[in-house]
Each structure stands twice: as C-alpha cells, then as structure tokens.
Design a protein around this motif. Structure first.
Motif, PDB file in Angstrom:
ATOM      1  N   LEU A 154       0.823  -1.218   0.000  1.00 14.15           N
ATOM      2  CA  LEU A 154       0.000   0.000   0.000  1.00 14.15           C
ATOM      3  C   LEU A 154       0.856   1.267   0.000  1.00 14.15           C
ATOM      4  CD1 LEU A 154      -2.834  -0.946   2.491  1.00 14.15           C
ATOM      5  CD2 LEU A 154      -2.936  -0.932   0.019  1.00 14.15           C
ATOM      6  N   PHE A 155       1.873   1.304  -0.812  1.00 12.39           N
ATOM      7  CA  PHE A 155       2.730   2.486  -0.980  1.00 12.39           C
ATOM      8  C   PHE A 155       3.331   2.958   0.337  1.00 12.39           C
ATOM      9  CE2 PHE A 155      -1.136   2.869  -3.584  1.00 12.39           C
ATOM     10  CZ  PHE A 155      -0.592   2.501  -4.788  1.00 12.39           C
ATOM     11  N   GLY A 156       3.685   2.023   1.184  1.00 13.03           N
ATOM     12  CA  GLY A 156       4.296   2.441   2.444  1.00 13.03           C
ATOM     13  C   GLY A 156       3.312   2.861   3.501  1.00 13.03           C
ATOM     14  N   PHE A 157       2.037   2.666   3.236  1.00 10.95           N
ATOM     15  CA  PHE A 157       1.038   3.040   4.235  1.00 10.95           C
ATOM     16  C   PHE A 157       1.165   2.180   5.477  1.00 10.95           C
ATOM     17  CE2 PHE A 157      -3.068   4.261   5.802  1.00 10.95           C
ATOM     18  CZ  PHE A 157      -3.178   5.546   5.320  1.00 10.95           C
ATOM     19  N   LEU A 158       1.664   0.963   5.309  1.00 16.13           N
ATOM     20  CA  LEU A 158       1.733   0.047   6.449  1.00 16.13           C
ATOM     21  C   LEU A 158       2.806   0.459   7.448  1.00 16.13           C
ATOM     22  CD1 LEU A 158       1.123  -3.295   4.634  1.00 16.13           C
ATOM     23  CD2 LEU A 158      -0.437  -1.957   5.988  1.00 16.13           C
ATOM     24  N   HIS A 159       3.642   1.425   7.069  1.00 14.12           N
ATOM     25  CA  HIS A 159       4.607   1.935   8.048  1.00 14.12           C
ATOM     26  C   HIS A 159       3.886   2.568   9.227  1.00 14.12           C
ATOM     27  CE1 HIS A 159       8.672   1.690   6.194  1.00 14.12           C
ATOM     28  NE2 HIS A 159       7.911   1.283   5.210  1.00 14.12           N
ATOM     29  N   ASN A 160       2.686   3.099   8.974  1.00 12.19           N
ATOM     30  CA  ASN A 160       1.910   3.669  10.075  1.00 12.19           C
ATOM     31  C   ASN A 160       1.606   2.623  11.118  1.00 12.19           C
ATOM     32  OD1 ASN A 160       1.803   6.152   8.986  1.00 12.19           O
ATOM     33  ND2 ASN A 160      -0.135   5.827   7.940  1.00 12.19           N
ATOM     34  N   ILE A 161       1.216   1.422  10.654  1.00 10.21           N
ATOM     35  CA  ILE A 161       0.881   0.354  11.594  1.00 10.21           C
ATOM     36  C   ILE A 161       2.124  -0.028  12.386  1.00 10.21           C
ATOM     37  CG2 ILE A 161       0.078  -2.021  11.740  1.00 10.21           C
ATOM     38  CD1 ILE A 161      -1.636  -1.436   9.321  1.00 10.21           C
ATOM     39  N   ALA A 162       3.238  -0.108  11.668  1.00  2.82           N
ATOM     40  CA  ALA A 162       4.491  -0.416  12.360  1.00  2.82           C
ATOM     41  C   ALA A 162       4.784   0.639  13.420  1.00  2.82           C
ATOM     42  CB  ALA A 162       5.618  -0.494  11.350  1.00  2.82           C
ATOM     43  N   LYS A 222       5.108   0.061  17.398  1.00  6.57           N
ATOM     44  CA  LYS A 222       6.331   0.461  18.102  1.00  6.57           C
ATOM     45  C   LYS A 222       5.997   1.356  19.287  1.00  6.57           C
ATOM     46  CE  LYS A 222       8.764   4.000  17.461  1.00  6.57           C
ATOM     47  NZ  LYS A 222       9.465   5.115  16.846  1.00  6.57           N
ATOM     48  N   LEU A 223       5.131   2.351  19.047  1.00  7.28           N
ATOM     49  CA  LEU A 223       4.844   3.311  20.114  1.00  7.28           C
ATOM     50  C   LEU A 223       4.076   2.663  21.257  1.00  7.28           C
ATOM     51  CD1 LEU A 223       4.060   6.444  18.019  1.00  7.28           C
ATOM     52  CD2 LEU A 223       5.872   6.195  19.670  1.00  7.28           C
ATOM     53  N   LEU A 224       3.204   1.694  20.916  1.00  6.99           N
ATOM     54  CA  LEU A 224       2.423   1.048  21.973  1.00  6.99           C
ATOM     55  C   LEU A 224       3.297   0.170  22.851  1.00  6.99           C
ATOM     56  CD1 LEU A 224      -0.940  -0.145  20.466  1.00  6.99           C
ATOM     57  CD2 LEU A 224      -0.599   1.238  22.479  1.00  6.99           C
ATOM     58  N   PHE A 247       3.153   6.156  24.311  1.00  8.99           N
ATOM     59  CA  PHE A 247       1.914   6.648  23.726  1.00  8.99           C
ATOM     60  C   PHE A 247       1.622   8.088  24.079  1.00  8.99           C
ATOM     61  CE2 PHE A 247      -2.132   5.884  21.679  1.00  8.99           C
ATOM     62  CZ  PHE A 247      -1.665   5.095  20.673  1.00  8.99           C
ATOM     63  N   LYS A 248       2.217   8.580  25.157  1.00 11.04           N
ATOM     64  CA  LYS A 248       2.006   9.992  25.467  1.00 11.04           C
ATOM     65  C   LYS A 248       2.685  10.854  24.412  1.00 11.04           C
ATOM     66  CE  LYS A 248       2.978  10.164  29.972  1.00 11.04           C
ATOM     67  NZ  LYS A 248       3.157   8.742  30.321  1.00 11.04           N
ATOM     68  N   PHE A 249       3.848  10.385  23.948  1.00  7.46           N
ATOM     69  CA  PHE A 249       4.493  11.096  22.850  1.00  7.46           C
ATOM     70  C   PHE A 249       3.625  11.001  21.603  1.00  7.46           C
ATOM     71  CE2 PHE A 249       7.045  10.656  19.019  1.00  7.46           C
ATOM     72  CZ  PHE A 249       7.549  11.932  18.957  1.00  7.46           C
ATOM     73  N   ALA A 250       3.066   9.814  21.378  1.00 10.85           N
ATOM     74  CA  ALA A 250       2.234   9.614  20.188  1.00 10.85           C
ATOM     75  C   ALA A 250       1.053  10.571  20.197  1.00 10.85           C
ATOM     76  CB  ALA A 250       1.750   8.178  20.126  1.00 10.85           C
ATOM     77  N   LEU A 251       0.519  10.851  21.397  1.00 13.56           N
ATOM     78  CA  LEU A 251      -0.611  11.772  21.470  1.00 13.56           C
ATOM     79  C   LEU A 251      -0.203  13.176  21.021  1.00 13.56           C
ATOM     80  CD1 LEU A 251      -2.605  10.921  24.676  1.00 13.56           C
ATOM     81  CD2 LEU A 251      -3.403  10.900  22.349  1.00 13.56           C
ATOM     82  N   PHE A 252       0.968  13.624  21.456  1.00 12.67           N
ATOM     83  CA  PHE A 252       1.447  14.935  21.000  1.00 12.67           C
ATOM     84  C   PHE A 252       1.617  14.942  19.495  1.00 12.67           C
ATOM     85  CE2 PHE A 252       3.203  15.906  25.305  1.00 12.67           C
ATOM     86  CZ  PHE A 252       2.453  17.031  25.470  1.00 12.67           C
ATOM     87  N   PHE A 253       2.198  13.857  19.026  1.00 12.41           N
ATOM     88  CA  PHE A 253       2.476  13.707  17.609  1.00 12.41           C
ATOM     89  C   PHE A 253       1.166  13.774  16.818  1.00 12.41           C
ATOM     90  CE2 PHE A 253       3.898  10.852  14.097  1.00 12.41           C
ATOM     91  CZ  PHE A 253       4.955  11.621  13.693  1.00 12.41           C
ATOM     92  N   MET A 254       0.156  13.049  17.305  1.00 15.51           N
ATOM     93  CA  MET A 254      -1.126  13.019  16.602  1.00 15.51           C
ATOM     94  C   MET A 254      -1.833  14.354  16.737  1.00 15.51           C
ATOM     95  SD  MET A 254      -2.562   9.203  17.106  1.00 15.51           S
ATOM     96  CE  MET A 254      -3.122   9.423  18.728  1.00 15.51           C
ATOM     97  N   ALA A 255      -1.677  14.999  17.901  1.00 16.72           N
ATOM     98  CA  ALA A 255      -2.338  16.293  18.091  1.00 16.72           C
ATOM     99  C   ALA A 255      -1.805  17.297  17.095  1.00 16.72           C
ATOM    100  CB  ALA A 255      -2.114  16.791  19.513  1.00 16.72           C
ATOM    101  N   GLU A 256      -0.494  17.206  16.790  1.00 15.14           N
ATOM    102  CA  GLU A 256       0.063  18.139  15.809  1.00 15.14           C
ATOM    103  C   GLU A 256      -0.630  17.965  14.470  1.00 15.14           C
ATOM    104  OE1 GLU A 256       4.314  17.967  15.342  1.00 15.14           O
ATOM    105  OE2 GLU A 256       4.138  18.881  13.362  1.00 15.14           O
ATOM    106  N   TYR A 257      -0.806  16.701  14.075  1.00 16.05           N
ATOM    107  CA  TYR A 257      -1.428  16.459  12.774  1.00 16.05           C
ATOM    108  C   TYR A 257      -2.906  16.820  12.808  1.00 16.05           C
ATOM    109  CZ  TYR A 257       2.799  14.479  11.053  1.00 16.05           C
ATOM    110  OH  TYR A 257       4.088  14.343  10.642  1.00 16.05           O
ATOM    111  N   ALA A 258      -3.576  16.522  13.928  1.00 18.11           N
ATOM    112  CA  ALA A 258      -4.987  16.880  14.026  1.00 18.11           C
ATOM    113  C   ALA A 258      -5.142  18.391  13.937  1.00 18.11           C
ATOM    114  CB  ALA A 258      -5.562  16.358  15.337  1.00 18.11           C
TER     115      ALA A 258
END
Ligand code: SF4
Ligand code: SF4
Lengths: 191, 433
Positions: free
Chosen positions: B56-64, B68-70, B255-266
């Motif tokens: 999927l054009f590298g989309f699966l890197h998101n799952i990876a 990793k973050l979890l 995952f707390k870092f992931a939340l910041f990361f996702m908040a930036e994109y949101a």
C-alpha cells in the motif's frame, strides 16, 4: 586583525520572505512533478538487492597476502602495528622454519572495532603483505569477538576473487649475506 | 419524527463525522509527510513494510509506527509534576478535536419537516468561539513544558507561548477583516456568503466568490499565522531539535508522545479546514450556489463523476509509472503485482464512471436524493480544499528552514501586525464608501 562580517539586513516587506518562499516552493514543486511523472529518473540505489559497484580503490576489509605455497607473506616486521594510529593490530611473531625467512606471524589480529580504515598499515608494509582491497565495506556481527580479524580470517580468501588487484609475486626473499645478490639488494633499496 | 429526537440524532451523527475527520486524516497525513518528503528529496520513500507482500505504498509503516509506540517502555521521570505531566498530552489532543464541531461540512438538508444540519453547534458567535478554542491548544504545550521540569522543555514551551501571542494578533486581525467583509460572526453565514461568482463594486469577475479573492492580504496573514499556530516548520521553534533536543516533549515517551504527535497532525487538519471554510468558500462548489446544484441533480452527479474520472486517471497513471519503475529496478520486484493491480483498478473505476454518466443523466431524482447528492459533493469539496493546505504544510516543511527567533518576532510584530491593521482600516474605508 578582526574582520567583522555584517549580516545582510533584511528590511521592509522583504522581511515577509513571501517572494523567496514562493521561489523555494516552486523549486520543490518542480522536483515533485518530475519525480511523480518520471520515477525512473530517481537516483535511489536499491541497496541490499542491487548495490552499487564498489570502486577499485575503496579501502575495504583487510586481507593478508599469501605466498605461492599459501603461507602468509608477512614477516612480522611490526611496521604496520607501529604505524597504526588506532593501535589495533596485534602481532605475535614466531621463528620461521624457512632459512630464508626470519619470522612469521603466529597470530595476526586486527580489531575492526578500533580500526579507522586509514590504510596506513597498507602503506607501511614493505612486503605488500597486507592489503585493504576486499570489496567488503559492510560487516556485521553479534559479539565483539566477531569483529576481530584473526590470521585465519585474514588469509581466508582466493586471489581470483580480486581481478582488479593482481597478486604480483615478489621474488623469493634474497639471501643478502653473500654472493651476487648483495648488490642487487642494495640497488633495490636505493630505488 | 419529533424535532428533539431528530436534533439529537443529527448532532450525534455530525459530531462523529467532525470527530472522525481529523482522526482519519492523521494516518493519512503521516503517510503524506513521509512520501511527500521522499518525493521532494528525490527518494522513493517508504516501501518495505508489508503484510504478506501487500505494501500500500508504504502506508503500512503507520501500523508499524503504532505498534512500536504502543510497546515502547513508558518512562515517567521522577522529577515531573505528575498531574500536569499526564494532563498535557490529553489536553493537546482534546483541544485539537473540538474546533471542527463548529464548522459546517455541507449545506443543511430538509428531511420532511426537519432540517438536518451538517454542523454540530450553530453558535451565534461561532467564529469567535472557534478561535477561543484553538487558542487553548498552546496550553497543552506549556503544561507539558512546565511539568516536565526540564530546561529544554521549558525553553520550548516559552518560545511556543511567545510565538503564539505574537501570531494570535495577526490571525485575529485578519479575522476582523473577514468579519467586516461579511458583516457576520456565524460561520454558516460566512460560508453561505461565499457562493457564486466574485462581485466587487457591481463588476462580476470570472472567479469564485471566495474570501481569498476578496481579502488577499488577510488570507496570506491568516495562512502564515496558521502555520505558526500549529507549530509547523518554518515556525517550529518549540521543538527546535538542533538547540533544545525536542522541546516540550523531550520527557515524553511511548503513547504519550504519540498523542502529541497526533495532536500536531490533528491541528493541521483543523487549521486546513478552517482556512478552507473562511477563505476558500468552505463547502461551496466553485461558481455554483447550493440551489443551482439542487435544481439539477443529474448535472451535479455528472460533475462529480467527471471529477472522479480525472482523479482516478491521474492517480492510476502515477501508480502505473511507479509500478513500472519498481518492476524494472528491483531485482525481486517489491509489490510489483500489487502496484499494477491498483493502477489497473483505478483505470477500471474511471471507465466504470464513464459508463455511469449516461445512466446518471437519465435517472429521475426526488427532492431528498438531490439534496443528499449535493451534500456528498459539498463534503468532498471541503475535504479537497483542506487537502490543498495539508499538502502545503508538507510542502513548506520540506522547503523552508526554521526561522531564527528574532526573525520570527520581527515578522510577527513589525510586519504581520501593521499589515493586518492596515488591512482592517482599508476594509473599513471601502465598506463605508
Ligand atoms: S587501516 Fe589504519 S587503523 Fe586500520 S589497521 Fe590499518 S593502520 Fe590501523
Ligand atoms: S603485514 Fe607487513 S608491515 Fe605488518 S608485520 Fe607483516 S610484513 Fe610487517
């Protein structure tokens, strides 16, 4: 004398960097369009599958050259170990059975974790006994021990693997103590 | 159905939509950032992660990434102020998801005697509330910075708050200009006013009637301020990794870092949708008013199909090129079959749409169907407009270096503020004339 370099001052509307930003965006946009339409022009090297050919002059892993009979050409003169800036060559010399040869290395270890791949050992060797022309530039291991090149590993190669680096056979070590060879030896070191 | 039940159902459905859009765009944005970076820098980008050969054009890197973050160790340093330390990432993410509740995604449709609004809350002062809420976003950063009890974090937080104050002004003033132009503070009315052709002083221009063309200066200042508000390059001083490690999220992991990361994109998604709403006509289809679209549902549907065909052809062509590149250059063709399959599938879809056009033109539509068709078209429209800005975020990030702090302040106070003030004055004079 101190020379003060003034920072170019950005004044007025140019502080907004709007034109500059647009020029920059245009440059990257050109890349985007070109790379999307002609992906075959990408310079990417598909690494583990299709590595680039390594140039012949690359300093790769070390190897010890062999005589015709397969014994190491090295005479344990210690020049390479002395020259090594990283002190990573450890040689234990032993007396040779061959009357023409004084010593041979009983152990010859290179610690790759300390080696800086400067190539000074190759330069130092008077017998061209050590070379760094193996086309191996990435090596891996699970323990530190894996990174120590022992004499066996250094000799574990075939000259036919290196067509670009012919193994010229030096003449047999000369008996310098007597006879006609003496002058020849002197002329050789003069060269 | 009685009005109250209908209202509740309406709000729940649209709230899920408004909540889901930024959440669904986060993985898309992370992928776009990776791939966009690669394409701008002449690379091929992520390609290796796969599940059974599907890439999927590298989309699966998101799952990876998520895995990793979890599974990373969640380190909580001893020296933090625990309550605020935990609050900060949640605060960032929560605030990031709220503003879209005020944005209309399509024109309201009438079902029976009830009106279904594509907007969760229709406040009298919608636009002001919107900016009040987005302004709260910086508290997440400041809380994280202060509670981490780490000087790098604190420096990042201070820079971020200083930047926020400077740019909030420019942003607010450009909004004032918009409010003066439309003489309204309700978002749905502002969007409504942006339909049809551009008319200035009674002259009709061949341009859509968007805020962008009415208020170009406000548009530019607003976009710049939006970049600053979302802490993206060239304004990402809060996390200047060269000088202050990672800024406010230095002490966060897992995952707390992931939340910041996702908040930036949101935040980016929200900012893009807000820009699209205020300056690009929101859900309005360019040149046409909602009534015109509803009167001719078959042409609306045809237009949707034609746009779909164009999109599929372009995407199919790009994927096909890539598939060829991969099949030639990779010795063991990575996902070659999949790439060819996807490109052919896109071409087939395009052909299917072509076949559908005559069918669509001859169908009979009742009132509700035409309204729903228009609503779907408008929803895709606003998302497409937002996508332009989402791409701009990525594009700018991989083009411009970070501003120095003094440049940033100069720009905010000496340039953005006077320009937007001047803009407000000029707008006032023009309106008064
Ligand atoms: S390459 Fe340099 S560092 Fe490595 S063994 Fe030779 S002399 Fe020592
Ligand atoms: S490799 Fe060359 S320099 Fe080193 S000990 Fe052997 S002969 Fe001497």
């Amino acid at each position: 004398m101190v020379k003060v370099v003034k920072r170019p001052e950005v004044k007025g509307l140019r502080q907004f960097y709007l034109v500059e930003v647009l020029i920059g965006l245009y440059t990257t946009l050109r890349h985007v369009i070109r790379n999307l339409i002609y992906p075959e022009k990408l310079p990417t090297v598909i690494y583990p599958e299709k590595p680039k050919p390594i140039p012949a002059a690359t300093r790769g892993l070390h190897r010890l050259m062999k005589r015709e009979d397969g014994s190491p050409r090295c005479t344990a003169c210690m020049l390479c170990a002395t020259n090594c800036p990283a002190f990573c060559i450890h040689i234990k010399a032993a007396e040779s059975d061959d009357p023409y040869i004084e010593k041979y290395p009983e152990r010859f270890d290179i610690d790759l974790l300390r080696c800086v791949f400067c190539g000074l050992c190759v330069e130092a060797c008077p017998l061209d006994a050590i070379r760094m022309d193996m086309p191996i530039i990435s090596f891996t291991g699970y323990t530190r021990q894996d990174f120590i090149l022992t004499k066996e590993k250094l000799l574990d190669h075939d000259n036919s693997d290196f067509p670009h680096a012919p193994n010229y056979n030096p003449p047999k070590p000369l008996d310098i103590t007597h006879g006609p060879h003496h002058n020849e030896f002197l002329s050789r070191i003069k060269k | 159905m009685d009005p109250i039940t209908f209202e509740v159902i309406n709000i729940v459905i649209v709230a899920l939509l408004a909540w889901g859009i930024p959440l669904q765009f986060i993985p898309l944005m992370i992928w776009l950032e990776r791939k966009g970076a690669a394409i701008i820098q002449d690379r091929i980008g992520p390609i290796r992660a796969n599940i059974g050969g599907i890439r999927l054009f590298g989309f699966l890197h998101n799952i990876a990434d998520v895995i990793k973050l979890l599974f990373k160790e969640d380190v909580i340093p001893n020296h933090v102020y625990r309550f605020y330390y935990f609050l900060a990432p949640f605060w960032s993410m929560t605030i990031a998801l709220i503003p879209l509740m005020l944005v209309p995604f399509a024109a309201p449709i009438t079902i029976g005697e009830n009106v279904f609004r594509f907007q969760v809350a229709t406040y009298q002062s919608g636009i002001l509330l919107l900016f009040a809420i987005t302004g709260l976003g910086v508290y997440g950063i400041i809380l994280a910075a202060w509670s981490s009890n780490n000087k790098y974090s604190l420096l990042g937080g201070l820079r971020s708050s200083a930047q926020m104050i400077s740019y909030e002004l420019g942003m607010g003033l450009s909004i004032v200009a918009i409010l003066m132009t439309y003489q309204d503070v309700q978002i749905q009315n502002i969007v409504e006013a942006q339909s049809g052709f551009l008319k200035v002083f009674g002259i009709t221009f061949p341009l859509p009637n968007w805020g962008m063309f009415l208020q170009p200066i406000a548009f530019i200042t607003f976009v710049v301020a939006a970049f600053a508000e979302t802490n993206r390059t060239p304004f990402d001083l809060a996390e200047g990794e060269a000088e202050i490690v990672a800024g406010y999220h230095t002490e966060y992991s897992s995952f707390k870092f992931a939340l910041f990361f996702m908040a930036e994109y949101a935040n980016m998604v929200v900012a893009s949708i807000v820009i699209a709403t205020l300056f690009l006509g929101g859900y309005q289809v360019p040149f046409f008013t909602t009534e015109e679209l509803r009167a001719n549902p078959q042409y609306t549907l045809t237009a949707m199909l034609v746009l779909g065909i164009l999109t599929f052809l372009i995407l199919g062509f790009l994927v096909y090129k890539r598939a060829k590149y991969i099949s030639v250059h990779f010795p063991e063709p990575l996902g070659k079959k999949e790439y060819f399959f996807i490109s052919y599938a896109l071409f087939v879809l395009a052909i299917l749409f072509v076949i559908l056009i005559p069918v669509v033109l001859n169908l009979e539509y009742n009132d509700l169907a035409s309204q729903i068709i228009v609503a779907v078209f408008q929803l895709t429209m606003i998302l497409a407009k937002a996508s332009i800005f989402l791409w701009l975020y990525v594009h700018v990030r991989w083009t411009l270096p970070r501003f120095r702090y003094d440049q940033l302040m100069n720009m905010g106070w000496k340039l953005m503020l006077p320009i937007s003030l001047l803009n407000v004055i000029i707008t006032g004079i023009v309106i008064a004339l």
